[in-house]
Structures are given as C-alpha cells and as structure tokens.
Design a protein around this motif. Structure first.
Motif, PDB file in Angstrom:
ATOM      1  N   ARG A 111      -1.921 120.902 -21.262  1.00 10.40           N
ATOM      2  CA  ARG A 111      -0.736 120.599 -20.449  1.00 10.40           C
ATOM      3  C   ARG A 111      -0.258 119.183 -20.734  1.00 10.40           C
ATOM      4  O   ARG A 111      -1.042 118.256 -20.842  1.00 10.40           O
ATOM      5  CB  ARG A 111      -1.040 120.766 -18.971  1.00 10.40           C
ATOM      6  N   GLN A 112       1.064 119.057 -20.848  1.00 13.79           N
ATOM      7  CA  GLN A 112       1.675 117.753 -21.054  1.00 13.79           C
ATOM      8  C   GLN A 112       2.454 117.386 -19.799  1.00 13.79           C
ATOM      9  O   GLN A 112       3.113 118.247 -19.201  1.00 13.79           O
ATOM     10  CB  GLN A 112       2.616 117.797 -22.253  1.00 13.79           C
ATOM     11  N   VAL A 113       2.359 116.130 -19.403  1.00 19.08           N
ATOM     12  CA  VAL A 113       3.075 115.641 -18.230  1.00 19.08           C
ATOM     13  C   VAL A 113       4.049 114.560 -18.694  1.00 19.08           C
ATOM     14  O   VAL A 113       3.666 113.677 -19.469  1.00 19.08           O
ATOM     15  CB  VAL A 113       2.106 115.071 -17.164  1.00 19.08           C
ATOM     16  N   PHE A 114       5.289 114.640 -18.242  1.00 17.06           N
ATOM     17  CA  PHE A 114       6.336 113.685 -18.592  1.00 17.06           C
ATOM     18  C   PHE A 114       6.829 113.020 -17.314  1.00 17.06           C
ATOM     19  O   PHE A 114       6.986 113.686 -16.295  1.00 17.06           O
ATOM     20  CB  PHE A 114       7.526 114.379 -19.260  1.00 17.06           C
ATOM     21  N   ALA A 115       7.115 111.732 -17.390  1.00  9.80           N
ATOM     22  CA  ALA A 115       7.767 111.004 -16.298  1.00  9.80           C
ATOM     23  C   ALA A 115       8.996 110.328 -16.908  1.00  9.80           C
ATOM     24  O   ALA A 115       8.865 109.530 -17.827  1.00  9.80           O
ATOM     25  CB  ALA A 115       6.850 109.976 -15.676  1.00  9.80           C
ATOM     26  N   VAL A 116      10.175 110.692 -16.425  1.00 10.82           N
ATOM     27  CA  VAL A 116      11.433 110.184 -16.968  1.00 10.82           C
ATOM     28  C   VAL A 116      12.179 109.434 -15.873  1.00 10.82           C
ATOM     29  O   VAL A 116      12.346 109.947 -14.767  1.00 10.82           O
ATOM     30  CB  VAL A 116      12.287 111.355 -17.500  1.00 10.82           C
ATOM     31  N   SER A 117      12.618 108.225 -16.180  1.00 12.61           N
ATOM     32  CA  SER A 117      13.400 107.444 -15.223  1.00 12.61           C
ATOM     33  C   SER A 117      14.779 108.073 -15.070  1.00 12.61           C
ATOM     34  O   SER A 117      15.412 108.452 -16.055  1.00 12.61           O
ATOM     35  CB  SER A 117      13.533 106.012 -15.734  1.00 12.61           C
ATOM     36  N   ILE A 118      15.255 108.209 -13.838  1.00 12.07           N
ATOM     37  CA  ILE A 118      16.608 108.737 -13.604  1.00 12.07           C
ATOM     38  C   ILE A 118      17.385 107.723 -12.773  1.00 12.07           C
ATOM     39  O   ILE A 118      16.839 107.015 -11.949  1.00 12.07           O
ATOM     40  CB  ILE A 118      16.587 110.115 -12.900  1.00 12.07           C
ATOM     41  N   GLY A 119      18.689 107.691 -13.031  1.00 10.27           N
ATOM     42  CA  GLY A 119      19.549 106.818 -12.251  1.00 10.27           C
ATOM     43  C   GLY A 119      19.819 105.499 -12.911  1.00 10.27           C
ATOM     44  O   GLY A 119      19.513 105.141 -13.974  1.00 10.27           O
TER      45      GLY A 119
END
Length: 119
Positions: A111-119
C-alpha cells in the motif's frame, strides 16, 4: 458506481438524489467549501495494473439535487494519474498553520500513502 448526493437533513437509503453516472469505478470522494464553490475530488481505480484517476471539479454550493456542473465538458474536470488502486480520500487541516492536506492510499500490493497539500 453512481455519484449520489443526499440532503444533509435527510440521509437515508430512500432519499438519495441520483446524478448521471459520472465516474465508473469510483472508490472514494471528499469535498471542501472553497470561496463561493465546493471543490469535489473522486478517486477511480481500474484494477491492479492500470493507473488510477483522481478527478477534481468545482460545483456551486450544494442544495437540493445534483451540483450545478456539466461534467460532459472535459475542461471542467481535472484528472491526475496515480498508481493502481487509489481508493480512500481524507482531508485534514493542521491545527496551528491551518494548512490543508489530502491523504490518499492505494489498495494493491504494498500500500502506498500520499499526502498532497491543497489550497
């Protein structure tokens, strides 16, 4: 899968407001009120070997019925490619900085986990 909207005061299996069959193989969805619109993200997964899609579109604030958007116009839906199996989506706001992040994970193999900044 169908994208369905519910009246927030009447969420039950007898009250969905069906919209067109927007995104086949939809796995997850999140939304965020942004200025005078609502931004919606949906993830679509097409098995263990094909890239997944993260769809992003804006709609006028929700009310009764489907959001006010014509998804037939490709220019209104932004699609980003991710590894196979993109499913769950979650939006988090940092307590101190108020920065917002979208967390995503894949479901196949490691499993891969991504955290993407929004805004």
């Amino acid at each position: 899968n169908n994208l369905l909207w519910f009246d927030k005061n009447d969420v039950s299996l007898s009250s969905p407001l069906p919209c067109k069959h927007y995104f086949p193989e939809m796995q997850g969805a999140v939304s965020l009120n942004w200025e005078d619109t609502t931004v919606v993200w949906t993830s679509s997964s097409y098995g263990a070997v094909s890239n997944s899609h993260l769809h992003t579109f804006r709609a006028t604030p929700f009310g009764k019925g489907c959001p006010n958007i014509d998804l037939e116009e490709a220019t209104k839906v932004n699609t980003n490619l991710f590894p196979p199996g993109l499913e769950d989506l979650h939006i988090e706001e940092a307590t101190r900085s108020k920065a917002r992040f979208m967390w995503m994970q894949t479901e196949f193999g490691v499993r891969q986990v991504f955290a993407v900044s929004i805004g």
